[in-house]
Write a protein that holds these residues in place. Structure first.
Motif, mmCIF file in Angstrom:
data_model
loop_
_atom_site.group_PDB
_atom_site.id
_atom_site.type_symbol
_atom_site.label_atom_id
_atom_site.label_comp_id
_atom_site.label_asym_id
_atom_site.label_seq_id
_atom_site.Cartn_x
_atom_site.Cartn_y
_atom_site.Cartn_z
ATOM 1 N N GLU A 204 0.872 -1.192 0.000
ATOM 2 C CA GLU A 204 0.000 0.000 0.000
ATOM 3 C C GLU A 204 0.898 1.229 0.000
ATOM 4 O OE1 GLU A 204 -2.231 0.567 3.664
ATOM 5 O OE2 GLU A 204 -3.505 2.088 2.724
ATOM 6 N N ASP A 205 0.926 1.931 -1.120
ATOM 7 C CA ASP A 205 1.841 3.071 -1.276
ATOM 8 C C ASP A 205 1.015 4.363 -1.219
ATOM 9 O OD1 ASP A 205 3.960 4.704 -1.886
ATOM 10 O OD2 ASP A 205 3.925 4.260 -4.032
ATOM 11 N N SER A 206 1.251 5.164 -0.185
ATOM 12 C CA SER A 206 0.303 6.249 0.064
ATOM 13 C C SER A 206 0.977 7.590 0.391
ATOM 14 C CB SER A 206 -0.626 5.814 1.207
ATOM 15 O OG SER A 206 -1.623 6.763 1.394
ATOM 16 N N SER A 234 4.662 5.295 3.133
ATOM 17 C CA SER A 234 4.340 6.700 2.888
ATOM 18 C C SER A 234 5.640 7.495 2.850
ATOM 19 C CB SER A 234 3.361 7.234 3.932
ATOM 20 O OG SER A 234 2.868 8.496 3.519
ATOM 21 N N SER A 235 5.512 8.810 2.830
ATOM 22 C CA SER A 235 6.682 9.640 2.556
ATOM 23 C C SER A 235 6.438 11.055 3.066
ATOM 24 C CB SER A 235 6.895 9.669 1.040
ATOM 25 O OG SER A 235 7.869 10.618 0.697
ATOM 26 N N LEU A 236 7.524 11.730 3.390
ATOM 27 C CA LEU A 236 7.409 13.147 3.735
ATOM 28 C C LEU A 236 7.688 14.037 2.511
ATOM 29 C CD1 LEU A 236 9.083 13.044 7.273
ATOM 30 C CD2 LEU A 236 6.653 13.002 6.683
ATOM 31 N N SER A 237 7.931 13.413 1.350
ATOM 32 C CA SER A 237 8.290 14.196 0.162
ATOM 33 C C SER A 237 7.196 15.176 -0.241
ATOM 34 C CB SER A 237 8.562 13.272 -1.024
ATOM 35 O OG SER A 237 9.767 12.584 -0.841
ATOM 36 N N LYS A 238 5.950 14.747 -0.154
ATOM 37 C CA LYS A 238 4.872 15.585 -0.685
ATOM 38 C C LYS A 238 4.313 16.535 0.368
ATOM 39 C CE LYS A 238 5.380 12.632 -4.034
ATOM 40 N NZ LYS A 238 6.107 12.872 -5.265
HETATM 41 C C1 LIG Z 1 2.892 6.932 -5.797
HETATM 42 C C2 LIG Z 1 4.279 7.324 -5.428
HETATM 43 N N1 LIG Z 1 5.004 6.512 -4.658
HETATM 44 C C3 LIG Z 1 6.256 6.819 -4.281
HETATM 45 C C4 LIG Z 1 6.852 7.986 -4.707
HETATM 46 C C5 LIG Z 1 8.272 8.219 -4.286
HETATM 47 O O1 LIG Z 1 8.472 9.405 -3.638
HETATM 48 P P1 LIG Z 1 9.639 9.625 -2.616
HETATM 49 O O2 LIG Z 1 10.681 8.599 -2.866
HETATM 50 O O3 LIG Z 1 10.113 11.004 -2.863
HETATM 51 O O4 LIG Z 1 9.025 9.450 -1.271
HETATM 52 C C6 LIG Z 1 6.147 8.872 -5.540
HETATM 53 C C7 LIG Z 1 6.772 10.101 -6.058
HETATM 54 O O5 LIG Z 1 6.314 10.758 -6.934
HETATM 55 C C8 LIG Z 1 4.824 8.542 -5.894
HETATM 56 O O6 LIG Z 1 4.074 9.326 -6.671
#
Ligand SMILES: Cc1ncc(COP(=O)(O)O)c(C=O)c1O
Length: 404
Positions: A204-206, A234-238
């Motif tokens: 689950e990629d969120s 999940s991620s802090l990127s966004k």
């Molecule tokens: C659905 C999804 N998963 C993962 C990522 C990876 O992002 P990051 O490695 O910067 O956390 C992205 C980046 O655009 C994304 O859109």
């Protein structure tokens, strides 16, 4: 020369799914709906600079020592609490692993699970970076379509009956990249039931889950997991900044142990100095208040995109109406090749770009869709770019329309 020395899974003559995605148009009037980057005018730079200072002042030289291979325990505890509050996932810091972006989390899961030829189900279209990571482990892909409320579970079950060996399903349930679609809560529960019945793992990629314009995040698929089959990523990127390269995953039991084993081999640990700074940032700032500002901006940008699609695109184009995230997905009539269209003199002269649908399909065989990203552009620029793009789309549609 030394091609025969390279691993079979890495054919350098076939570029990564991630390379060459974005047209680099140096024209000053160029407008790109291609790159899926967050809006950097919204980055909390001053607060993050302060947080790095705080981390260094508090820990001194020790901050620069090797640290936990799972990642900063305080930050892991905060993220565990966050997904508990906003995703109803009951977990603790012990089950959280900090990674180099969500991208590394996907790659670690692929590495931990897949032998060459293993069967993997993906949404179609799907996140191109997931395909890039999974491709390295040479899976056999099965694409499953999307509906307005997320993955088509009937189609998934049909695929599972035909291919009972499928061991992994990759899904982006929240404000999906590339379509902007969100999976309903009912489907999340049903998907876990299918995973239990047909014995597969759900990835689950969120990364966009916090960015619903008018809604709180939905319960994560992981919240319905009773057998430790779901890896939540999940991620802090966004919601903070991508160059922090801080993503995270939640996993259980043997799956967690396997992921940690491959993580140790990959990089020992992720970016400890940055994690300490992020932890200090979260102590001193209200992340939810920051996210509320982001949501207001992205809501306005998305509205500009949808209204431009209505105004400027041909009636034959179907498009999604996202309720969060960065992306809109357009489907054009069959017969239009959006890769070829990008290279026509008229399109090159319009100085506007998008990502063609081929990139989001494992077999690169769907040619009539496009991903439009609005996150980095003002509403006025979106309007200008979409007017130009709409003109090109009308010409393309006329080109495939039957003449009676
Ligand atoms: C659905 C999804 N998963 C993962 C990522 C990876 O992002 P990051 O490695 O910067 O956390 C992205 C980046 O655009 C994304 O859109």
């Amino acid at each position: 020369m030394y091609n025969d020395l390279l691993a079979k899974r890495v054919n350098p003559d076939v570029p990564s799914a991630l390379s060459g995605l974005f047209v680099n148009d140096p024209d000053p009037s160029a407008i790109s709906f291609a790159a899926g980057s967050p809006n950097e005018s919204l980055f909390p730079v001053a607060a993050m600079r302060q947080a790095f200072d705080t981390a260094i002042d508090t820990q001194g030289a020790h901050l620069f020592q090797y640290q936990s291979s799972q990642g900063n325990p305080d930050l892991r505890a905060k993220l565990a609490a966050r997904i508990g509050k906003w995703g109803r996932v009951t977990t603790t810091a012990d089950n959280v692993v900090l990674t180099i972006g969500g991208q590394q989390a996907i790659e670690l899961v692929a590495k931990a699970l897949l032998n060459p030829g293993d069967e993997v189900a993906v949404e179609v279209p799907t996140y191109v970076g997931a395909l890039a990571a999974l491709d390295l482990y040479q899976p056999t892909y099965y694409g499953v379509g999307l509906q307005g409320d997320g993955l088509d579970l009937d189609a998934l079950e049909t695929t599972l009956k035909r291919h009972p060996g499928i061991k992994l399903l990759y899904t982006v349930p929240d404000f999906h990249n590339p379509t902007g679609i969100t999976m309903s809560v009912a489907k999340r529960a049903q998907l876990v039931a299918l995973a239990n019945r047909y014995n597969f793992i759900i990835l689950e990629d969120s990364p966009y889950r916090d960015l619903g314009y008018d809604q709180a995040p939905l319960s994560a698929i992981k919240s319905f997991d009773t057998e430790g089959r779901v890896v939540f990523v999940s991620s802090l990127s966004k919601i903070l900044m991508p160059a922090l390269r801080t993503g995270w995953l939640v996993a259980d039991g043997k799956l967690l142990a396997a992921i940690m084993k491959v993580r140790l081999a990959s990089d020992l640990e992720a970016t400890g100095v940055t994690h300490a700074a992020i932890n200090a940032y979260l102590d001193a700032n209200d992340l939810d208040a920051h996210v509320a500002v982001l949501k207001a901006h992205y809501r306005e940008q998305c509205a500009a995109m949808v209204s431009a699609l209505q105004r400027y695109f041909p009636d034959e184009a179907a498009f999604t109406t996202p309720t969060g995230g960065f992306f809109d997905w357009v489907t054009l009539p069959a017969g239009i090749d959006v890769d070829a269209l990008l290279q026509t003199p008229a399109m090159l002269g319009a100085h506007v770009s998008y990502v063609p649908s081929t990139n989001f399909y494992p077999n690169r065989d769907v040619h009539n869709g496009l991903r439009l990203c609005f996150s980095g552009l003002t509403p006025a620029v979106i309007d200008t770019g979409m007017r130009r793009l709409g003109e090109q789309m009308k010409v393309a549609v006329r080109g495939v329309k039957p003449v009676f």
